[in-house]
Design an enzyme around this catalytic site. Structure first.
Site, PDB file in Angstrom:
ATOM      1  N   ARG A  92     134.317 -27.967  79.758  1.00 19.62           N
ATOM      2  CA  ARG A  92     134.159 -28.808  80.952  1.00 19.62           C
ATOM      3  C   ARG A  92     135.533 -29.059  81.555  1.00 19.62           C
ATOM      4  O   ARG A  92     136.537 -29.079  80.835  1.00 19.62           O
ATOM      5  CB  ARG A  92     133.543 -30.146  80.602  1.00 19.62           C
ATOM      6  N   HIS A 110     143.655 -20.580  77.127  1.00 19.21           N
ATOM      7  CA  HIS A 110     142.780 -19.792  78.010  1.00 19.21           C
ATOM      8  C   HIS A 110     142.858 -18.312  77.612  1.00 19.21           C
ATOM      9  O   HIS A 110     143.960 -17.801  77.379  1.00 19.21           O
ATOM     10  CB  HIS A 110     143.233 -19.984  79.466  1.00 19.21           C
TER      11      HIS A 110
HETATM   12  C1  GRF Z   1     138.703 -19.633  73.346  1.00 21.10           C
HETATM   13  O1  GRF Z   1     138.759 -18.256  73.488  1.00 21.10           O
HETATM   14  C2  GRF Z   1     139.496 -20.329  74.435  1.00 21.10           C
HETATM   15  O2  GRF Z   1     140.472 -19.522  74.995  1.00 21.10           O
HETATM   16  C3  GRF Z   1     138.454 -20.633  75.465  1.00 21.10           C
HETATM   17  O3  GRF Z   1     137.286 -20.904  74.745  1.00 21.10           O
HETATM   18  C4  GRF Z   1     137.312 -20.203  73.504  1.00 21.10           C
HETATM   19  C5  GRF Z   1     136.959 -21.202  72.438  1.00 21.10           C
HETATM   20  O4  GRF Z   1     136.763 -20.635  71.179  1.00 21.10           O
HETATM   21  N1  GRF Z   1     138.908 -21.711  76.312  1.00 21.10           N
HETATM   22  P1  GRF Z   1     136.625 -21.522  69.883  1.00 21.10           P
HETATM   23  O5  GRF Z   1     135.497 -22.529  70.125  1.00 21.10           O
HETATM   24  O6  GRF Z   1     137.932 -22.186  69.617  1.00 21.10           O
HETATM   25  O7  GRF Z   1     136.240 -20.539  68.816  1.00 21.10           O
END
Ligand code: GRF
Length: 218
Positions: A92, A110
């Site tokens: 979010r 990201h």
């Molecule tokens: C990650 O790849 C991050 O870059 C993105 O959402 C994903 C989350 O993965 N914002 P996790 O829940 O930490 O496994």
């Protein structure tokens, strides 16, 4: 200074786990004070509970309640007096109340080399655009979507037979090193958060701001 973290996660929580592992291995000078989610069934919450890390759920029930949700999220997170709020797969967009309560102290990871491929489908977008290199970015959160100042990046190749899932998996391996390492550099004062972040990294540390091949930190 040992950094007090509150981690916000909506999903699997592999980045949360990587922070916890790096703390255990003394590669990240931080404590996870709480894990806060917008989803009551987020696996990240189970992981936190197993480790006796306090958890909170702040759900957004309808889009019309966005600003109330954001204010409640800020209040909930503030109870744990974090130095840094980490968005680790928090799906979010945080709003004005969060940004005002934690100015320049919210850090996001990201799955792309920003400013390319912002948004929720970054690995798929990188493949669709024919990128041969992608990666991950750790950045300070501002009012835009994936637009805040970059702290660190790691590159990974895009293989000809990649799909979004296989590329995301490779990117996540890099995230799991880069995010805890970036937090450690904030803890040591090598990165100073602000509207324009300051870097006082040694020559040795400099490459760790852009390389996935990160050294062990003391
Ligand atoms: C990650 O790849 C991050 O870059 C993105 O959402 C994903 C989350 O993965 N914002 P996790 O829940 O930490 O496994």
């Amino acid at each position: 200074m040992t950094l007090r973290l509150v981690v916000l996660a909506s999903g699997r929580g592999s980045n949360l786990r990587s922070i916890a592992s790096a703390i255990d291995a003394k590669e990240c000078d931080a404590t996870i004070e709480a894990v806060v989610s917008d989803k009551s069934d987020a696996p990240a919450l189970l992981f936190a509970a197993e480790r006796n890390i306090p958890t909170r759920v702040v759900e957004l029930r309808s889009k019309s309640e966005r600003s109330e949700w954001d204010a409640l999220l800020a209040k909930t997170v503030a109870e744990f007096t974090p130095d840094v709020v980490v968005l680790a797969g928090f799906m979010r967009i945080v709003g004005d109340a969060m940004l005002a309560r934690f100015p320049h102290r919210i850090v996001n990871v990201h799955p792309a080399l920003l400013p390319s491929f912002k948004g929720a489908h970054a690995p798929a977008d990188a493949i669709a655009a024919g990128a041969r290199i992608s990666g991950c970015t750790v950045h300070i959160v501002d009012a835009g979507v994936d637009t805040g100042p970059t702290l660190a990046q790691a590159a990974v190749p895009v293989m000809p037979d990649d799909d979004a899932e296989s590329l995301h998996k490779r990117i996540q391996k890099a995230e799991h090193r880069l995010l805890p390492h970036s937090l450690h550099l904030i803890a040591t004062g090598a990165i100073v958060l602000g509207p324009v972040p300051r870097f006082s990294v040694s020559a040795d540390e400099q490459r760790t701001l852009f390389s996935p091949d990160l050294p062990q930190t003391p």
